[in-house]
Enzyme design. Structure first.
Site, PDB file in Angstrom:
ATOM      1  N   HIS A 268     -14.095  65.785  34.967  1.00  0.00           N
ATOM      2  CA  HIS A 268     -12.808  66.065  35.598  1.00  0.00           C
ATOM      3  C   HIS A 268     -11.694  65.276  34.914  1.00  0.00           C
ATOM      4  CE1 HIS A 268     -15.651  67.255  38.870  1.00  0.00           C
ATOM      5  NE2 HIS A 268     -14.804  68.269  38.929  1.00  0.00           N
TER       6      HIS A 268
ATOM      7  N   HIS B   2     -10.638  69.155  30.732  1.00  0.00           N
ATOM      8  CA  HIS B   2     -11.122  70.127  31.714  1.00  0.00           C
ATOM      9  C   HIS B   2      -9.948  70.923  32.287  1.00  0.00           C
ATOM     10  CE1 HIS B   2     -12.827  71.865  35.345  1.00  0.00           C
ATOM     11  NE2 HIS B   2     -12.013  71.132  36.079  1.00  0.00           N
TER      12      HIS B   2
ATOM     13  N   HIS C  59      -4.706  70.631  39.031  1.00  0.00           N
ATOM     14  CA  HIS C  59      -5.693  70.812  40.098  1.00  0.00           C
ATOM     15  C   HIS C  59      -6.701  69.674  40.256  1.00  0.00           C
ATOM     16  CE1 HIS C  59      -8.608  72.051  36.986  1.00  0.00           C
ATOM     17  NE2 HIS C  59      -9.529  71.902  37.909  1.00  0.00           N
ATOM     18  N   ASP C  60      -6.892  68.843  39.243  1.00  0.00           N
ATOM     19  CA  ASP C  60      -7.827  67.712  39.357  1.00  0.00           C
ATOM     20  C   ASP C  60      -7.174  66.375  39.010  1.00  0.00           C
ATOM     21  OD1 ASP C  60     -10.280  68.556  40.379  1.00  0.00           O
ATOM     22  OD2 ASP C  60     -10.980  69.329  38.446  1.00  0.00           O
TER      23      ASP C  60
END
Length: 242
Positions: A121, A125, A159-160
């Site tokens: 993550h 990624h 998103h991460d």
């Protein structure tokens, strides 16, 4: 063209400009709009050139298209390339009047807040997810309007962000600070979206930068886009995919 210059969208990223000519040439080929929509695109080809700025480059090339490709060509001394001949999302044409210079500063800050020590993550990624989404959008046809596409592309980039390396189950079972803050509900996904908007609205406290690239958007439209981005991030959690 004056409008594009004022929005900061025609500016070449300094991270690109400081690379040597062979690296710039390779990136220019890899970051074309058509190349980036290929399903079998390998994001590690970008990271092999500049691992630290992989997410920034991929986001710049996709969300800033076709102006990012034009800026790269200009940097490489290709003055005969016409902007009108390049493919891209042309988000600068949206009525929202996005501040693209600010957007890229924001994405630079987001990239920095991904932990490079995370084996999965991490920012690479996020780059991979962003490029894959770009590919899927084009495979699906005209299912989304431009504002929806812009929103979900931004969501994929953030998103991460600040992922600590341990999953939701770990957070909940260890009564971590994050689990307590978010009441055990989609702990990491709530943290990612919280940080993404905290950074956008409050900027970098130590540098005083304004990172709100949606500053010209009306309050109702901002709320609509905020909800869309948060929803997209929340749906990356395994809870929603079982």
């Amino acid at each position: 063209k004056v409008q594009h210059e004022e929005a900061g969208i025609l500016n070449c990223l300094p991270e690109f400009a400081r690379l040597d000519i062979p690296q710039q040439t390779s990136l220019f080929e890899l970051l074309s709009f058509s190349k980036l929509r290929e399903w079998d695109f390998n994001v590690f080809d970008i990271s092999a050139i500049d691992e630290e700025n992989t997410l920034l480059f991929v986001a710049w090339a996709i969300i800033g298209s076709p102006y990012s490709q034009f800026a790269m060509a200009k940097q490489l001394g290709q003055p005969n390339l016409e902007l009108s001949h390049l493919e891209g999302y042309n988000f600068d044409d949206l009525a929202m009047k996005i501040e693209f210079g600010t957007l890229f500063s924001y994405l630079r800050a987001i990239q920095k807040d991904y932990k490079p020590s995370n084996p999965y993550h991490n920012a690479i990624h996020a780059s991979d997810v962003l490029q894959t989404l770009h590919s899927l959008i084009h495979m699906s046809g005209n299912l989304f309007d431009a504002e929806e596409i812009f929103s979900i592309l931004v969501a994929s980039a953030v998103h991460d962000v600040k992922h600590p390396g341990m999953n939701n189950a770990f957070q909940v079972n260890t009564f971590s600070k994050l689990a307590l803050i978010h009441n055990d509900a989609a702990v990491l996904e709530n943290e990612h979206s919280y940080h993404a908007y905290k950074l956008m609205i409050q900027g970098l406290s130590d540098e005083g930068d304004n990172l709100n690239f949606l500053c010209h958007v009306t309050t109702p439209k901002f709320a609509e886009m905020r909800n869309r981005i948060i929803e997209a991030v929340l749906h990356t959690g395994m809870y929603w995919n079982t």
